[in-house]
Scaffold this active site. Structure first.
Site, PDB file in Angstrom:
ATOM      1  N   ARG A   1       0.868  -1.183   0.000  1.00  0.00           N
ATOM      2  CA  ARG A   1       0.000   0.000   0.000  1.00  0.00           C
ATOM      3  C   ARG A   1       0.903   1.230   0.000  1.00  0.00           C
ATOM      4  O   ARG A   1       1.916   1.254   0.693  1.00  0.00           O
ATOM      5  CB  ARG A   1      -0.921   0.021   1.224  1.00  0.00           C
ATOM      6  CG  ARG A   1      -2.112  -0.919   1.155  1.00  0.00           C
ATOM      7  CD  ARG A   1      -3.135  -0.527   0.083  1.00  0.00           C
ATOM      8  NE  ARG A   1      -4.272  -1.446   0.010  1.00  0.00           N
ATOM      9  CZ  ARG A   1      -4.379  -2.497  -0.798  1.00  0.00           C
ATOM     10  NH1 ARG A   1      -3.387  -2.785  -1.626  1.00  0.00           N
ATOM     11  NH2 ARG A   1      -5.455  -3.257  -0.804  1.00  0.00           N
TER      12      ARG A   1
ATOM     13  N   ASP B   1       4.301  -0.284  -7.105  1.00  0.00           N
ATOM     14  CA  ASP B   1       3.035  -0.629  -7.758  1.00  0.00           C
ATOM     15  C   ASP B   1       1.894   0.126  -7.092  1.00  0.00           C
ATOM     16  O   ASP B   1       0.750   0.059  -7.542  1.00  0.00           O
ATOM     17  CB  ASP B   1       2.797  -2.148  -7.662  1.00  0.00           C
ATOM     18  CG  ASP B   1       1.564  -2.587  -8.450  1.00  0.00           C
ATOM     19  OD1 ASP B   1       1.430  -2.154  -9.616  1.00  0.00           O
ATOM     20  OD2 ASP B   1       0.731  -3.341  -7.907  1.00  0.00           O
TER      21      ASP B   1
ATOM     22  N   GLU C   1      -2.506   7.621  -4.778  1.00  0.00           N
ATOM     23  CA  GLU C   1      -2.897   7.009  -6.062  1.00  0.00           C
ATOM     24  C   GLU C   1      -4.384   7.175  -6.381  1.00  0.00           C
ATOM     25  O   GLU C   1      -4.776   7.127  -7.554  1.00  0.00           O
ATOM     26  CB  GLU C   1      -2.534   5.520  -6.082  1.00  0.00           C
ATOM     27  CG  GLU C   1      -3.378   4.642  -5.153  1.00  0.00           C
ATOM     28  CD  GLU C   1      -3.002   3.162  -5.222  1.00  0.00           C
ATOM     29  OE1 GLU C   1      -1.809   2.835  -5.097  1.00  0.00           O
ATOM     30  OE2 GLU C   1      -3.910   2.333  -5.415  1.00  0.00           O
TER      31      GLU C   1
ATOM     32  N   HIS D   1      -0.797  -0.063  -9.759  1.00  0.00           N
ATOM     33  CA  HIS D   1      -1.539  -1.011  -8.923  1.00  0.00           C
ATOM     34  C   HIS D   1      -2.064  -2.184  -9.750  1.00  0.00           C
ATOM     35  O   HIS D   1      -3.269  -2.414  -9.821  1.00  0.00           O
ATOM     36  CB  HIS D   1      -2.690  -0.287  -8.207  1.00  0.00           C
ATOM     37  CG  HIS D   1      -3.072  -0.968  -6.918  1.00  0.00           C
ATOM     38  ND1 HIS D   1      -3.384  -0.288  -5.775  1.00  0.00           N
ATOM     39  CD2 HIS D   1      -3.178  -2.275  -6.591  1.00  0.00           C
ATOM     40  CE1 HIS D   1      -3.680  -1.129  -4.810  1.00  0.00           C
ATOM     41  NE2 HIS D   1      -3.564  -2.355  -5.289  1.00  0.00           N
TER      42      HIS D   1
HETATM   43  P1  NAI Z   1      -1.582 -11.185   4.994  1.00  0.00           P
HETATM   44  O1  NAI Z   1      -2.533 -10.685   6.014  1.00  0.00           O
HETATM   45  O2  NAI Z   1      -1.637 -12.639   4.573  1.00  0.00           O
HETATM   46  O3  NAI Z   1      -0.063 -10.920   5.476  1.00  0.00           O
HETATM   47  C1  NAI Z   1       0.368  -9.697   6.017  1.00  0.00           C
HETATM   48  C2  NAI Z   1       1.562 -10.006   6.918  1.00  0.00           C
HETATM   49  O4  NAI Z   1       2.118  -8.769   7.367  1.00  0.00           O
HETATM   50  C3  NAI Z   1       1.187 -10.816   8.169  1.00  0.00           C
HETATM   51  O5  NAI Z   1       2.048 -11.936   8.297  1.00  0.00           O
HETATM   52  C4  NAI Z   1       1.392  -9.810   9.307  1.00  0.00           C
HETATM   53  O6  NAI Z   1       1.798 -10.435  10.527  1.00  0.00           O
HETATM   54  C5  NAI Z   1       2.486  -8.942   8.725  1.00  0.00           C
HETATM   55  N1  NAI Z   1       2.625  -7.646   9.395  1.00  0.00           N
HETATM   56  C6  NAI Z   1       1.688  -6.891  10.035  1.00  0.00           C
HETATM   57  N2  NAI Z   1       2.245  -5.784  10.565  1.00  0.00           N
HETATM   58  C7  NAI Z   1       3.572  -5.839  10.248  1.00  0.00           C
HETATM   59  C8  NAI Z   1       4.670  -4.987  10.522  1.00  0.00           C
HETATM   60  N3  NAI Z   1       4.544  -3.856  11.257  1.00  0.00           N
HETATM   61  N4  NAI Z   1       5.901  -5.346  10.053  1.00  0.00           N
HETATM   62  C9  NAI Z   1       6.049  -6.475   9.333  1.00  0.00           C
HETATM   63  N5  NAI Z   1       5.038  -7.331   9.049  1.00  0.00           N
HETATM   64  C10 NAI Z   1       3.813  -7.005   9.506  1.00  0.00           C
HETATM   65  O7  NAI Z   1      -1.742 -10.246   3.731  1.00  0.00           O
HETATM   66  P2  NAI Z   1      -1.371 -10.554   2.204  1.00  0.00           P
HETATM   67  O8  NAI Z   1      -2.490 -11.272   1.530  1.00  0.00           O
HETATM   68  O9  NAI Z   1      -0.009 -11.168   2.146  1.00  0.00           O
HETATM   69  O10 NAI Z   1      -1.322  -9.069   1.605  1.00  0.00           O
HETATM   70  C11 NAI Z   1      -0.411  -8.113   2.080  1.00  0.00           C
HETATM   71  C12 NAI Z   1      -0.786  -6.753   1.558  1.00  0.00           C
HETATM   72  O11 NAI Z   1      -0.579  -6.706   0.139  1.00  0.00           O
HETATM   73  C13 NAI Z   1      -2.281  -6.391   1.716  1.00  0.00           C
HETATM   74  O12 NAI Z   1      -2.545  -5.852   2.989  1.00  0.00           O
HETATM   75  C14 NAI Z   1      -2.479  -5.384   0.624  1.00  0.00           C
HETATM   76  O13 NAI Z   1      -2.255  -4.099   1.166  1.00  0.00           O
HETATM   77  C15 NAI Z   1      -1.401  -5.699  -0.400  1.00  0.00           C
HETATM   78  N6  NAI Z   1      -1.944  -6.159  -1.682  1.00  0.00           N
HETATM   79  C16 NAI Z   1      -1.552  -5.505  -2.846  1.00  0.00           C
HETATM   80  C17 NAI Z   1      -2.047  -5.906  -4.079  1.00  0.00           C
HETATM   81  C18 NAI Z   1      -1.620  -5.262  -5.363  1.00  0.00           C
HETATM   82  O14 NAI Z   1      -2.323  -5.420  -6.378  1.00  0.00           O
HETATM   83  N7  NAI Z   1      -0.518  -4.542  -5.416  1.00  0.00           N
HETATM   84  C19 NAI Z   1      -3.028  -7.006  -4.167  1.00  0.00           C
HETATM   85  C20 NAI Z   1      -3.304  -7.659  -2.903  1.00  0.00           C
HETATM   86  C21 NAI Z   1      -2.804  -7.225  -1.717  1.00  0.00           C
END
Ligand code: NAI
Length: 330
Positions: free
Chosen positions: A230, A254, A259, A291
């Site tokens: 994000r 990305d 954005e 994105h």
């Molecule tokens: P997820 O919930 O499976 O994993 C997120 C991880 O980040 C968790 O393991 C959590 O413990 C960790 N985390 C939380 N706070 C943290 C911190 N302060 N420092 C380090 N790690 C921390 O989420 P997922 O599915 O892996 O997605 C991650 C992010 O990717 C989403 O929140 C979304 O913002 C972004 N995303 C971007 C997309 C794109 O098209 N560019 C598409 C889908 C998601």
């Protein structure tokens, strides 16, 4: 159900239409969801929203007045939703927790490789008949240290890709995943050791501007930074300052803090009014995509199927398959 689909594009119509196959009445609206456009949901029982739609207190109050019972996000991230306001309004928030982590991880890899081997510049040069290599020097990935911030679904997919390329992988996550077989270190240690840093944590109050002047100062000089998570996890002004001094050697984005209103639209006939964004585009070692990490056929199919499953379950039982509770609800 009658569903108002905000921020909809032809590809949303295609994939959501196919997944619904006539079971719901889908009203595809081009408008982005804001307090001004929320009224377009009049007559709908449900709303389907995307990443830059504003699901804030004013919008949710309007939905409550209109009789909307559920907002189904066709996304994994939900930082754009006021979950406490949704709870107060009695509106269910559903999302798509995992659709294709590989889609985003592979896009991060594409950005790394394009930046490292200067593919974006080489493509332009060759088209101009310039086959000189000066300025296109890259580095081998094998043996490089990759720091992964957040090893959830997408971060874990990234770990596997990087290990497959022979990189040394270190990570920081408050909830380590022991099955990945990698070293978890405090954030500062990851920042200090990584040749490449890739962000896969969600946007929360704790991660807003996680990458700022102070954290950039702790990174290896010339580090490659990739953000497919994000935009607001990165302080863009600090990153621009880091690029100017060479503290940051490559930057792949990305997502971008401002954005909304820019990405997902064809602005090629307009002037870019955002000077910070425009400055980013002047660096030869910066690659920005709008994105598109999620934008694969597999991911869009999975997003549409889960979104329709959320709506169908809510229509039948009053509960969606994947609901997000307000943080204060515990
Ligand atoms: P997820 O919930 O499976 O994993 C997120 C991880 O980040 C968790 O393991 C959590 O413990 C960790 N985390 C939380 N706070 C943290 C911190 N302060 N420092 C380090 N790690 C921390 O989420 P997922 O599915 O892996 O997605 C991650 C992010 O990717 C989403 O929140 C979304 O913002 C972004 N995303 C971007 C997309 C794109 O098209 N560019 C598409 C889908 C998601």
């Amino acid at each position: 159900m009658h569903v108002a689909v905000f921020s909809s594009k032809p590809y949303d119509e295609h994939f959501l239409g196919a997944a619904a196959s006539g079971t719901h009445e889908l009203d595809f609206l081009e408008a982005r969801l804001t307090p001004q456009t929320a009224v377009l949901a009049r007559g709908a029982d449900a709303v389907c929203a995307f990443v830059n739609d504003q699901v804030n207190a004013a919008v949710l109050a309007e939905f409550k007045a209109l009789g909307v019972g559920i907002v189904a996000l066709r996304a994994a991230g939900y930082n754009n939703v006021d979950l406490d306001a949704a709870q107060r309004c009695g509106i269910t928030i559903a999302y798509v927790p995992a659709y294709s982590p590989d889609a985003v991880a592979e896009h991060a890899l594409a950005m790394m490789m394009a930046l490292n081997r200067n593919i974006h510049r080489a493509w332009l040069r060759v088209r101009e008949g310039n086959f000189a290599l000066e300025g296109l020097l890259g580095f081998n990935m094998r043996g490089r240290c990759v720091g992964i911030i957040g090893t959830g679904r997408i971060g874990a997919a990234m770990v596997r890709i990087m290990l497959g390329m022979g990189c040394r992988v270190i990570a920081h996550d408050p909830v380590p995943d022991p099955t990945l077989g990698i070293a978890y270190l405090p954030l500062d240690a990851v920042l200090a050791e990584a040749d490449i840093l890739t962000l896969h944590c969600p946007l929360t109050p704790a991660t807003r501007h996680l990458i700022d002047a102070a954290t950039i100062a702790r990174m290896k000089r010339g580090v490659m930074l990739i953000n497919t998570s994000r935009g607001a996890i990165v302080d863009t002004a600090a990153v621009i300052a880091g690029l100017k001094t060479g503290a940051i050697g490559h930057l792949g984005l990305d997502v971008y803090e401002e954005e909304a209103g820019l990405f997902f639209e064809d602005k090629s006939d307009a002037m870019i009014g955002d000077d910070v964004f425009a400055r980013l585009l002047t660096f030869p070692n910066v690659l920005v995509t709008g994105h598109q990490g999620f934008f694969t056929a597999e991911a869009l199919t999975a997003i549409a199927q889960t979104t329709i499953a959320n709506l169908a379950a809510f229509a039948a039982t009053g509960r969606a398959v994947h609901e997000i509770a307000a943080p204060s609800a515990g």
